[in-house]
Design a protein around this motif. Structure first.
Motif, PDB file in Angstrom:
ATOM      1  N   ALA A 125       0.836  -1.208   0.000  1.00 47.62           N
ATOM      2  CA  ALA A 125       0.000   0.000   0.000  1.00 47.62           C
ATOM      3  C   ALA A 125       0.869   1.258   0.000  1.00 47.62           C
ATOM      4  O   ALA A 125       0.570   2.229  -0.722  1.00 47.62           O
ATOM      5  N   GLN A 126       1.941   1.248   0.771  1.00 49.42           N
ATOM      6  CA  GLN A 126       2.845   2.404   0.796  1.00 49.42           C
ATOM      7  C   GLN A 126       3.444   2.650  -0.580  1.00 49.42           C
ATOM      8  O   GLN A 126       3.563   3.805  -1.019  1.00 49.42           O
ATOM      9  N   ASN A 127       3.810   1.602  -1.286  1.00 53.22           N
ATOM     10  CA  ASN A 127       4.385   1.778  -2.626  1.00 53.22           C
ATOM     11  C   ASN A 127       3.343   2.263  -3.626  1.00 53.22           C
ATOM     12  O   ASN A 127       3.654   3.056  -4.533  1.00 53.22           O
ATOM     13  N   ILE A 128       2.118   1.806  -3.482  1.00 50.57           N
ATOM     14  CA  ILE A 128       1.058   2.266  -4.378  1.00 50.57           C
ATOM     15  C   ILE A 128       0.811   3.760  -4.203  1.00 50.57           C
ATOM     16  O   ILE A 128       0.427   4.459  -5.153  1.00 50.57           O
ATOM     17  N   LEU A 129       1.088   4.287  -3.016  1.00 49.48           N
ATOM     18  CA  LEU A 129       0.914   5.728  -2.787  1.00 49.48           C
ATOM     19  C   LEU A 129       1.846   6.558  -3.665  1.00 49.48           C
ATOM     20  O   LEU A 129       1.503   7.684  -4.035  1.00 49.48           O
ATOM     21  N   PHE A 130       3.010   6.035  -4.020  1.00 49.17           N
ATOM     22  CA  PHE A 130       3.901   6.762  -4.925  1.00 49.17           C
ATOM     23  C   PHE A 130       3.262   6.892  -6.310  1.00 49.17           C
ATOM     24  O   PHE A 130       3.400   7.919  -6.980  1.00 49.17           O
ATOM     25  N   VAL A 131       2.563   5.838  -6.727  1.00 45.90           N
ATOM     26  CA  VAL A 131       1.840   5.905  -8.004  1.00 45.90           C
ATOM     27  C   VAL A 131       0.674   6.879  -7.884  1.00 45.90           C
ATOM     28  O   VAL A 131       0.421   7.681  -8.794  1.00 45.90           O
ATOM     29  N   LEU A 132      -0.036   6.826  -6.765  1.00 47.13           N
ATOM     30  CA  LEU A 132      -1.132   7.769  -6.528  1.00 47.13           C
ATOM     31  C   LEU A 132      -0.639   9.207  -6.638  1.00 47.13           C
ATOM     32  O   LEU A 132      -1.304  10.056  -7.245  1.00 47.13           O
ATOM     33  N   HIS A 133       0.526   9.484  -6.080  1.00 42.33           N
ATOM     34  CA  HIS A 133       1.122  10.825  -6.156  1.00 42.33           C
ATOM     35  C   HIS A 133       1.274  11.254  -7.613  1.00 42.33           C
ATOM     36  O   HIS A 133       0.911  12.371  -7.997  1.00 42.33           O
ATOM     37  N   THR A 134       1.781  10.355  -8.449  1.00 44.22           N
ATOM     38  CA  THR A 134       1.954  10.648  -9.877  1.00 44.22           C
ATOM     39  C   THR A 134       0.616  10.880 -10.559  1.00 44.22           C
ATOM     40  O   THR A 134       0.467  11.814 -11.370  1.00 44.22           O
ATOM     41  N   LEU A 135      -0.383  10.052 -10.253  1.00 45.57           N
ATOM     42  CA  LEU A 135      -1.688  10.179 -10.902  1.00 45.57           C
ATOM     43  C   LEU A 135      -2.363  11.500 -10.534  1.00 45.57           C
ATOM     44  O   LEU A 135      -3.018  12.127 -11.383  1.00 45.57           O
ATOM     45  N   ILE A 136      -2.196  11.939  -9.296  1.00 44.21           N
ATOM     46  CA  ILE A 136      -2.745  13.241  -8.890  1.00 44.21           C
ATOM     47  C   ILE A 136      -2.057  14.372  -9.660  1.00 44.21           C
ATOM     48  O   ILE A 136      -2.710  15.305 -10.158  1.00 44.21           O
ATOM     49  N   GLN A 137      -0.739  14.279  -9.790  1.00 45.13           N
ATOM     50  CA  GLN A 137       0.010  15.302 -10.528  1.00 45.13           C
ATOM     51  C   GLN A 137      -0.393  15.342 -11.994  1.00 45.13           C
ATOM     52  O   GLN A 137      -0.566  16.422 -12.573  1.00 45.13           O
ATOM     53  N   LEU A 138      -0.536  14.166 -12.608  1.00 42.62           N
ATOM     54  CA  LEU A 138      -0.915  14.125 -14.025  1.00 42.62           C
ATOM     55  C   LEU A 138      -2.295  14.736 -14.250  1.00 42.62           C
ATOM     56  O   LEU A 138      -2.528  15.410 -15.260  1.00 42.62           O
ATOM     57  N   LYS A 139      -3.196  14.515 -13.321  1.00 42.97           N
ATOM     58  CA  LYS A 139      -4.533  15.106 -13.449  1.00 42.97           C
ATOM     59  C   LYS A 139      -4.447  16.629 -13.363  1.00 42.97           C
ATOM     60  O   LYS A 139      -5.100  17.342 -14.128  1.00 42.97           O
ATOM     61  N   LYS A 140      -3.620  17.123 -12.452  1.00 41.48           N
ATOM     62  CA  LYS A 140      -3.460  18.571 -12.297  1.00 41.48           C
ATOM     63  C   LYS A 140      -2.784  19.198 -13.510  1.00 41.48           C
ATOM     64  O   LYS A 140      -3.195  20.247 -14.006  1.00 41.48           O
ATOM     65  N   GLU A 141      -1.713  18.547 -13.987  1.00 40.96           N
ATOM     66  CA  GLU A 141      -0.884  19.156 -15.028  1.00 40.96           C
ATOM     67  C   GLU A 141      -1.393  18.889 -16.441  1.00 40.96           C
ATOM     68  O   GLU A 141      -1.257  19.746 -17.321  1.00 40.96           O
ATOM     69  N   LYS A 142      -1.965  17.709 -16.670  1.00 39.32           N
ATOM     70  CA  LYS A 142      -2.359  17.319 -18.031  1.00 39.32           C
ATOM     71  C   LYS A 142      -3.874  17.255 -18.215  1.00 39.32           C
ATOM     72  O   LYS A 142      -4.347  17.103 -19.340  1.00 39.32           O
ATOM     73  N   GLY A 143      -4.600  17.307 -17.119  1.00 34.70           N
ATOM     74  CA  GLY A 143      -6.056  17.231 -17.229  1.00 34.70           C
ATOM     75  C   GLY A 143      -6.568  15.849 -17.573  1.00 34.70           C
ATOM     76  O   GLY A 143      -7.724  15.708 -18.005  1.00 34.70           O
ATOM     77  N   LYS A 144      -5.754  14.817 -17.358  1.00 34.03           N
ATOM     78  CA  LYS A 144      -6.157  13.438 -17.675  1.00 34.03           C
ATOM     79  C   LYS A 144      -6.344  12.659 -16.374  1.00 34.03           C
ATOM     80  O   LYS A 144      -5.469  12.662 -15.495  1.00 34.03           O
ATOM     81  N   THR A 145      -7.487  12.002 -16.262  1.00 33.11           N
ATOM     82  CA  THR A 145      -7.768  11.180 -15.080  1.00 33.11           C
ATOM     83  C   THR A 145      -7.413   9.728 -15.379  1.00 33.11           C
ATOM     84  O   THR A 145      -8.000   9.117 -16.274  1.00 33.11           O
ATOM     85  N   ILE A 146      -6.443   9.214 -14.628  1.00 36.19           N
ATOM     86  CA  ILE A 146      -6.015   7.823 -14.787  1.00 36.19           C
ATOM     87  C   ILE A 146      -6.159   7.129 -13.443  1.00 36.19           C
ATOM     88  O   ILE A 146      -5.816   7.687 -12.395  1.00 36.19           O
ATOM     89  N   HIS A 147      -6.692   5.910 -13.485  1.00 33.09           N
ATOM     90  CA  HIS A 147      -6.855   5.136 -12.259  1.00 33.09           C
ATOM     91  C   HIS A 147      -6.073   3.825 -12.348  1.00 33.09           C
ATOM     92  O   HIS A 147      -5.930   3.229 -13.413  1.00 33.09           O
ATOM     93  N   LEU A 148      -5.563   3.398 -11.214  1.00 34.52           N
ATOM     94  CA  LEU A 148      -4.898   2.111 -11.069  1.00 34.52           C
ATOM     95  C   LEU A 148      -5.959   1.107 -10.637  1.00 34.52           C
ATOM     96  O   LEU A 148      -6.601   1.284  -9.599  1.00 34.52           O
ATOM     97  N   ASP A 149      -6.143   0.047 -11.442  1.00 36.86           N
ATOM     98  CA  ASP A 149      -7.221  -0.915 -11.215  1.00 36.86           C
ATOM     99  C   ASP A 149      -6.627  -2.217 -10.689  1.00 36.86           C
ATOM    100  O   ASP A 149      -6.000  -2.977 -11.431  1.00 36.86           O
TER     101      ASP A 149
END
Length: 405
Positions: A156-180
């Motif tokens: 779970a701690q490692n998945i949070l690093f990916v979550l950090h990236t996904l939040i940034q990409l949504k802010k910077e690129k306007g694209k919503t990506i989810h890890l399934d």
């Protein structure tokens, strides 16, 4: 293809090729034919599988520009990636190595972040993107409940690093990506209930602390971010093997406001065991024909009293007296969706029909992906030409969606 019930595609893990050059060659060979038959008038989505090697090669600007040009030329688009198998997936012994490297490693984190950046570049505007991934790790690599609990927390701690990236990409690129995240037999997350409990009891509390530090998020903002970017990959085969109640799982998810990022539409093998010794033996002999050296084929045997016995692969189940005296067997072997009968065995096709009906009644995702990757290891008499098989599966799913209206 965009349907009234979401984007419908197939997963390209059915095609071999671990390098991007080889896998792209497979796409160029197969996809235009499939599209011309299944979606001649409308753009067709692709469920892209990228190995780690292929992801590194595609991440270079030249390669991704060439691929984007090819997609535009053939009126195709990518909306979901299969990020579960990291390494070799065809013509090699995969078995439990499909989980290697697992979510306890930096390699898995780096690979998944790379996939997120690739998908951000490929994803059309106005569509959310998904990356399916492993159920954290393989259960039997950890001895005892305490070791498994520790592994679940570290993952779970490692998945949070990916979550950090996904939040940034949504802010910077306007694209919503989810890890399934894709529960499967013998994964650290094996069932729908285990996934839901992990989200509530492990992931969300860790995310609240992590996002307060990294983004200064409030608790409510952190929970919203988790639910936006970490979802369930609902592999119908996996849930059917575990005799899970689909309606109940969906009700639990709805109650907790946890989203389904993707339905992976896949069928397992099953058989009700005969009362006669001769009939039972025939069933076991037929299951034995599906034992092959590439993939794990976990078995769940339901006993007369409803209890479930779990086996890591077909051979240990076939050799176990208690399993052989059970009531029903289900085995993790993806078979084509359009056939319900395989000699004395059946498929879990009815589970697919049920989940698609539930989706039509109350849609719970926009991503629908056929995932029958076992074509190369199917018995010869079950094979039809590959493109024809994929087209038939897509058409069968589309027909079930229409029937469910």
């Amino acid at each position: 293809m965009k349907t009234p019930f979401g984007h419908l595609t197939y997963c390209t893990n059915i095609h071999s090729g671990e390098s991007w050059e080889d896998h792209f060659a497979q796409l160029q060979h197969h996809v235009p034919t499939i599209k011309n038959s299944f979606s001649p008038q409308a753009p067709m989505g692709i469920g892209l599988r990228l190995s780690n090697e292929a992801s590194i090669e595609l991440a270079s600007k030249g390669a991704i520009d060439v691929f984007k040009s090819w997609l535009a030329q053939h009126h195709c688009y990518v909306f979901t990636l299969n990020g579960f198998p990291y390494g070799g997936f065809h013509r090699t012994v995969v078995k439990d190595n499909v989980h290697t490297p697992d979510w306890l490693t930096s390699e898995r984190v780096e690979y998944t972040i790379r996939l997120a950046h690739i998908l951000t570049q490929l994803l059309p505007d106005g569509i959310d993107g998904g990356i399916s991934t492993s159920p954290l790790s393989y259960r039997f690599w950890f001895e005892g409940e305490e070791a498994q609990k520790e592994a679940i927390g570290k993952a779970a701690q490692n998945i949070l690093f990916v979550l950090h990236t996904l939040i940034q990409l949504k802010k910077e690129k306007g694209k919503t990506i989810h890890l399934d995240i894709e529960p499967e037999p013998d994964g650290l997350l094996e069932t729908g209930t285990e996934f839901i409990n992990w989200c509530k009891e492990v992931l969300q509390p860790a995310a609240i602390r992590f996002l307060a530090t990294t983004f200064n998020f409030s608790e409510a903002e952190a929970i919203t971010a988790v639910k936006t970017h970490i979802m369930l990959c609902y592999d119908v085969c996996h849930f059917a093997i575990g005799f899970e109640n689909h309606r109940s799982v969906l009700q639990q998810l709805k109650k907790e406001n946890i989203q389904v990022g993707k339905i992976q539409i896949s069928a397992a093998l099953k058989a009700t065991l005969s009362q006669s010794e001769e009939g039972r033996q025939k069933v076991f002999e037929t299951f034995g024909l599906f034992d092959e050296p590439v993939y794990l084929h976990q078995v769940v045997a339901q006993q007369g009293d409803g209890t479930l016995l779990r086996y890591r692969d077909l051979p240990p189940a076939l050799e176990n007296e208690q399993a052989r005296n059970g009531k029903e067997w289900r085995a993790h072997f993806h078979v084509p969706l359009f056939d319900a009968q395989y000699g004395v065995l059946q498929s879990t096709q009815q589970d697919i029909i049920e989940i698609l009906q539930l989706h039509v009644e109350e849609p719970f995702t926009q991503h629908l992906e056929v995932e029958t990757y076992t074509w190369e290891v199917l018995q010869p008499h079950l094979k039809i030409p590959l493109n024809q098989s994929i087209i038939r599966e897509l058409q069968w799913v589309e027909s079930q969606l229409v029937k469910g209206k």
